[in-house]
Write a protein that holds these residues in place. Structure first.
Motif, short mmCIF file in Angstrom:
data_model
loop_
_atom_site.label_atom_id
_atom_site.label_comp_id
_atom_site.label_asym_id
_atom_site.label_seq_id
_atom_site.Cartn_x
_atom_site.Cartn_y
_atom_site.Cartn_z
N PRO A 174 69.72 37.50 36.79
CA PRO A 174 69.65 38.89 37.25
C PRO A 174 69.11 39.88 36.22
O PRO A 174 68.70 40.98 36.59
CB PRO A 174 71.10 39.22 37.62
CG PRO A 174 71.93 38.21 36.95
CD PRO A 174 71.07 36.99 36.76
N ALA A 175 69.07 39.50 34.96
CA ALA A 175 68.57 40.42 33.92
C ALA A 175 67.10 40.16 33.57
O ALA A 175 66.58 40.78 32.66
CB ALA A 175 69.43 40.31 32.67
N LEU A 176 66.44 39.26 34.27
CA LEU A 176 65.03 38.97 34.00
C LEU A 176 64.17 39.86 34.89
O LEU A 176 64.11 39.68 36.10
CB LEU A 176 64.72 37.50 34.27
CG LEU A 176 63.26 37.07 34.08
CD1 LEU A 176 62.82 37.29 32.63
CD2 LEU A 176 63.07 35.63 34.47
N PHE A 177 63.54 40.86 34.27
CA PHE A 177 62.71 41.81 35.01
C PHE A 177 61.25 41.65 34.63
O PHE A 177 60.92 41.40 33.47
CB PHE A 177 63.13 43.26 34.71
CG PHE A 177 64.55 43.57 35.07
CD1 PHE A 177 64.94 43.65 36.39
CD2 PHE A 177 65.49 43.76 34.08
CE1 PHE A 177 66.26 43.94 36.72
CE2 PHE A 177 66.80 44.05 34.39
CZ PHE A 177 67.18 44.13 35.72
N PHE A 178 60.37 41.82 35.60
CA PHE A 178 58.94 41.85 35.32
C PHE A 178 58.30 42.90 36.21
O PHE A 178 58.83 43.28 37.25
CB PHE A 178 58.29 40.49 35.51
CG PHE A 178 58.18 40.03 36.95
CD1 PHE A 178 57.04 40.30 37.67
CD2 PHE A 178 59.21 39.35 37.55
CE1 PHE A 178 56.93 39.88 39.00
CE2 PHE A 178 59.12 38.93 38.87
CZ PHE A 178 57.97 39.20 39.59
N HIS A 179 57.14 43.41 35.75
CA HIS A 179 56.40 44.41 36.51
C HIS A 179 54.92 44.11 36.40
O HIS A 179 54.41 43.90 35.30
CB HIS A 179 56.70 45.81 35.97
CG HIS A 179 56.21 46.89 36.87
ND1 HIS A 179 54.89 47.28 36.90
CD2 HIS A 179 56.86 47.65 37.77
CE1 HIS A 179 54.75 48.25 37.79
NE2 HIS A 179 55.93 48.49 38.34
N PRO A 180 54.21 44.09 37.52
CA PRO A 180 52.79 43.72 37.50
C PRO A 180 51.91 44.65 36.67
O PRO A 180 50.96 44.19 36.04
CB PRO A 180 52.37 43.76 38.96
CG PRO A 180 53.55 44.04 39.76
CD PRO A 180 54.70 44.34 38.85
N ALA A 181 52.18 45.94 36.64
CA ALA A 181 51.29 46.88 35.97
C ALA A 181 51.65 47.09 34.50
O ALA A 181 50.92 47.76 33.78
CB ALA A 181 51.30 48.22 36.70
N LEU A 182 52.74 46.51 34.04
CA LEU A 182 53.19 46.71 32.67
C LEU A 182 52.47 45.75 31.73
O LEU A 182 52.23 44.60 32.08
CB LEU A 182 54.70 46.47 32.59
CG LEU A 182 55.39 46.85 31.31
CD1 LEU A 182 55.34 48.36 31.10
CD2 LEU A 182 56.84 46.40 31.38
N GLU A 183 52.14 46.24 30.54
CA GLU A 183 51.49 45.39 29.54
C GLU A 183 52.48 45.05 28.44
O GLU A 183 53.17 45.92 27.91
CB GLU A 183 50.28 46.10 28.93
CG GLU A 183 49.49 45.21 27.99
CD GLU A 183 48.14 45.80 27.63
OE1 GLU A 183 47.40 45.13 26.90
OE2 GLU A 183 47.82 46.91 28.07
N GLY A 184 52.59 43.77 28.12
CA GLY A 184 53.49 43.32 27.06
C GLY A 184 54.93 43.30 27.51
O GLY A 184 55.25 42.91 28.63
N TYR A 185 55.81 43.72 26.61
CA TYR A 185 57.25 43.77 26.88
C TYR A 185 57.74 45.15 26.50
O TYR A 185 57.65 45.55 25.35
CB TYR A 185 57.96 42.70 26.04
CG TYR A 185 59.46 42.69 26.19
CD1 TYR A 185 60.05 42.08 27.27
CD2 TYR A 185 60.27 43.30 25.24
CE1 TYR A 185 61.43 42.07 27.42
CE2 TYR A 185 61.65 43.29 25.37
CZ TYR A 185 62.22 42.67 26.46
OH TYR A 185 63.58 42.66 26.60
N GLN A 186 58.20 45.91 27.48
CA GLN A 186 58.65 47.28 27.25
C GLN A 186 59.84 47.57 28.15
O GLN A 186 59.89 47.10 29.29
CB GLN A 186 57.56 48.29 27.61
CG GLN A 186 56.27 48.12 26.86
CD GLN A 186 55.20 49.03 27.44
OE1 GLN A 186 55.49 50.12 27.90
NE2 GLN A 186 53.97 48.56 27.43
#
Length: 90
Positions: free
Chosen positions: A23-35
């Protein structure tokens, strides 16, 4: 690839990993890198699941013990344990 299709593809690929449904693994298509504690799928103008797995690879390099110290809200903290001297550079 549309954003919806990319999200579905990434979610399907992540679900095959042991931690992929955490549940704590988040991703976003438009995000670059890890922020902001979120892994991105973008590298330059390219948006791809490959970029997401590249960022996950950086997290795996640290290991679970170091992840708390190496992953911050603003990205990954890369450090070398000692100074590296390059010949000819003061």
């Amino acid at each position: 690839m549309s954003e919806r299709r990319l999200i579905n593809t990434c979610a399907r690929l992540l679900s095959k990993l042991p931690f992929g449904r955490h549940p704590a693994l988040f991703f976003h298509p438009a995000l670059e890198g890890y922020q902001n504690y979120t892994f991105g799928c973008r590298s330059g103008p390219t948006i791809s699941p490959r970029n997401l797995f590249h960022e996950l690879g950086h997290a795996a390099q640290f290991g679970p013990q170091a992840f708390r110290d190496r992953a911050t809200e603003f990205g990954f903290a890369f450090r070398t344990p000692h100074r590296v001297w390059v010949k000819g550079v003061p």
